[in-house]
Write a protein that holds these residues in place. Sequence first.
Motif, mmCIF file in Angstrom:
data_model
loop_
_atom_site.group_PDB
_atom_site.id
_atom_site.type_symbol
_atom_site.label_atom_id
_atom_site.label_comp_id
_atom_site.label_asym_id
_atom_site.label_seq_id
_atom_site.Cartn_x
_atom_site.Cartn_y
_atom_site.Cartn_z
ATOM 1 N N LYS A 97 2.207 1.995 -3.381
ATOM 2 C CA LYS A 97 1.311 2.533 -4.261
ATOM 3 C C LYS A 97 1.155 3.866 -4.242
ATOM 4 C CE LYS A 97 -2.587 0.103 -4.176
ATOM 5 N NZ LYS A 97 -3.702 -0.550 -4.438
ATOM 6 N N GLU A 144 -7.654 3.930 5.460
ATOM 7 C CA GLU A 144 -9.005 2.849 5.199
ATOM 8 C C GLU A 144 -8.359 1.703 4.802
ATOM 9 O OE1 GLU A 144 -10.901 4.912 2.047
ATOM 10 O OE2 GLU A 144 -11.844 6.398 3.370
ATOM 11 N N LYS A 145 -7.176 1.564 4.473
ATOM 12 C CA LYS A 145 -6.578 0.173 4.086
ATOM 13 C C LYS A 145 -6.128 -0.719 5.476
ATOM 14 C CE LYS A 145 -7.284 0.176 -0.343
ATOM 15 N NZ LYS A 145 -7.927 -1.024 -1.226
ATOM 16 N N ASN A 146 -6.252 -0.034 6.501
ATOM 17 C CA ASN A 146 -5.526 -0.438 7.909
ATOM 18 C C ASN A 146 -3.956 -0.416 7.952
ATOM 19 O OD1 ASN A 146 -8.290 -0.801 9.318
ATOM 20 N ND2 ASN A 146 -8.514 -2.677 7.742
ATOM 21 N N VAL A 147 -3.341 0.378 7.041
ATOM 22 C CA VAL A 147 -2.020 0.340 7.354
ATOM 23 C C VAL A 147 -1.645 1.245 8.629
ATOM 24 C CG1 VAL A 147 0.125 1.459 6.358
ATOM 25 C CG2 VAL A 147 -1.629 0.769 4.970
ATOM 26 N N GLN A 153 0.951 -1.247 -0.024
ATOM 27 C CA GLN A 153 -0.121 0.068 -0.076
ATOM 28 C C GLN A 153 0.713 1.132 -0.067
ATOM 29 O OE1 GLN A 153 -2.994 0.001 -0.458
ATOM 30 N NE2 GLN A 153 -3.353 -2.225 -0.498
ATOM 31 N N ILE A 187 -6.322 6.967 2.300
ATOM 32 C CA ILE A 187 -6.485 5.800 1.673
ATOM 33 C C ILE A 187 -5.599 4.746 2.629
ATOM 34 C CG2 ILE A 187 -5.602 4.374 -0.456
ATOM 35 C CD1 ILE A 187 -6.178 6.997 -1.974
ATOM 36 N N LEU A 188 -4.575 5.043 3.020
ATOM 37 C CA LEU A 188 -3.988 4.229 3.680
ATOM 38 C C LEU A 188 -4.437 3.832 5.251
ATOM 39 C CD1 LEU A 188 -0.129 5.921 3.024
ATOM 40 C CD2 LEU A 188 -0.908 3.548 2.180
#
Length: 388
Positions: free
Chosen positions: A159, A177-180, A156, A174-175
Motif C-alpha cells: 500500500k 502503527e500497523k506493527n510491520v 501494508q 503508518i507501517l
Amino acid sequence: MIKSKYAYLKTITKQLYNMKSTTISKELDGTTPPSVFIGSYNYPKVFAGPLLSPSYEDSSIMDQPERWVSNDTTQQDIISYRLNLVRGKQTIGIQDLENNYVEKLQEISMASQSIMSEAEFNKKPAGMNFGAENAPHGPSAILKKFDIDNVKWDHQLEKTYYDTDLKAGDAVEILHEKNVPFSQIQKAFSVGTMGIKKNRKLVPTRWSITAIDTTIADRLLEQVKYYPTVENYRVYEFSSLNNYYAILEIPTPWQYEWTEAFINANGQGTMIFSDYEHNKGKKEYSRVGGCYYTAKMAILEQLERDKKQAGCFVFREANEDYIPLGVFNVRENIRHAVSENPKEFETLQNALDYIDSKLTLTIQDFRNADNLINEVIQGRQTTLDMYF
C-alpha cells in the motif's frame, strides 16, 4: 590511544575476520530471506544487491532480528546465520530506480516470505563484513546475473509503495502503527519503495536504520511530551547476547542519556561512551552512533504504550565475549526489557544502588563518563524552566 567508539569497535571487528563463512562457487541457487543490502561506499553511486542463502529451505530467520532475542538465539547462532548469507552487488546510482535490477530488489524488500533465487557472479564470492550499525554478512561479489521467483508482497508495504503522494515519514509512521517489523520497514525504505515519487531513492543500509529509528522516535516524542510523568523511579533490566541493560526512568519531563561500557571486549580494554539530550531533543548526530537512536526509539515506544513521560537513562555493559552484531542488538534487548514489569523505588539513590549491585563496573564509573545523570544527582534541575 582509542578515543572514539568507532575506533574501539573497529579494533574488535578486525580480529573477527579469521572466522569461517560460507564457501560457494560462481553460481548460487537458493533463497533470499528476503534481504537486501545497500552500501555507502562511493555514494551517490552505491553497491546494492540481495543477501542470498545457498539453501532451498526457508531462510527468513537469517534476517529477522525481531525473532532472535525472543527465541533466545545465541550470539554464535546469529553469526552463523549471517556469515552464511552471500552478498550480491551491482553499482547503481541512488536515483536509478527505473531499473529492472532495482525493481527486483524492491520486490525482495516487500516480500512476505523467503524467495527462491538464482545468481551468477563474475568471480567466486569472498570475504565477510562486520559493522557497528548493521548485522554482519558473509562473502560478496559482483553479480553477473540475478533472477527471483514470483514474490508475494506484504500488504501494508504494498500500500505504501503504490501511494506515491505519501511522504516517507508518514509511510514509516503508518507501517510502525500497523506493527510491520522494523527490519521490514527499514529494508523497504532503503530501496526507495516509499515517499513522494520524485523523492524516492536508494538509501545505504546503515543510514536507513538510523533514519527509521529517528523518524519513529521523533513522532513518538511529540506525543509523549504531553503525558504526565511517572510517579516513582523505575528500573527495567535485561541480559542477552553478552550484554546487560538497565533502563532507569525518573519522574521528570523527557530527558535522555545513553551510556555504554565495553568491558575488555576481545581483549581491547574497558571503554565507556555516552551521549544525551534535554527536553528539546538533539540536533547534531550522536557521537555514539546508531545505538543512541535505536534505544531512544524503543523506550519511547514503551512510554507511549503507558501514556507516561519520564527522564530516561540507559546503562549498558558489554562483556569480554561481546561481538558487534548491529544496532538491532540494542533495539530488541531494550524492547524486551521494557515489556516486563519494572522494579520500583521511592528515591533516585535507591534505584541507582540497585543498578550498581547488578553492574560489573560501578555507577561511579558510569558517572565519570556521564553528563546528564550527574546534573540530576547533584540537583541542578530544580525547575521546569530549563525544559520549556
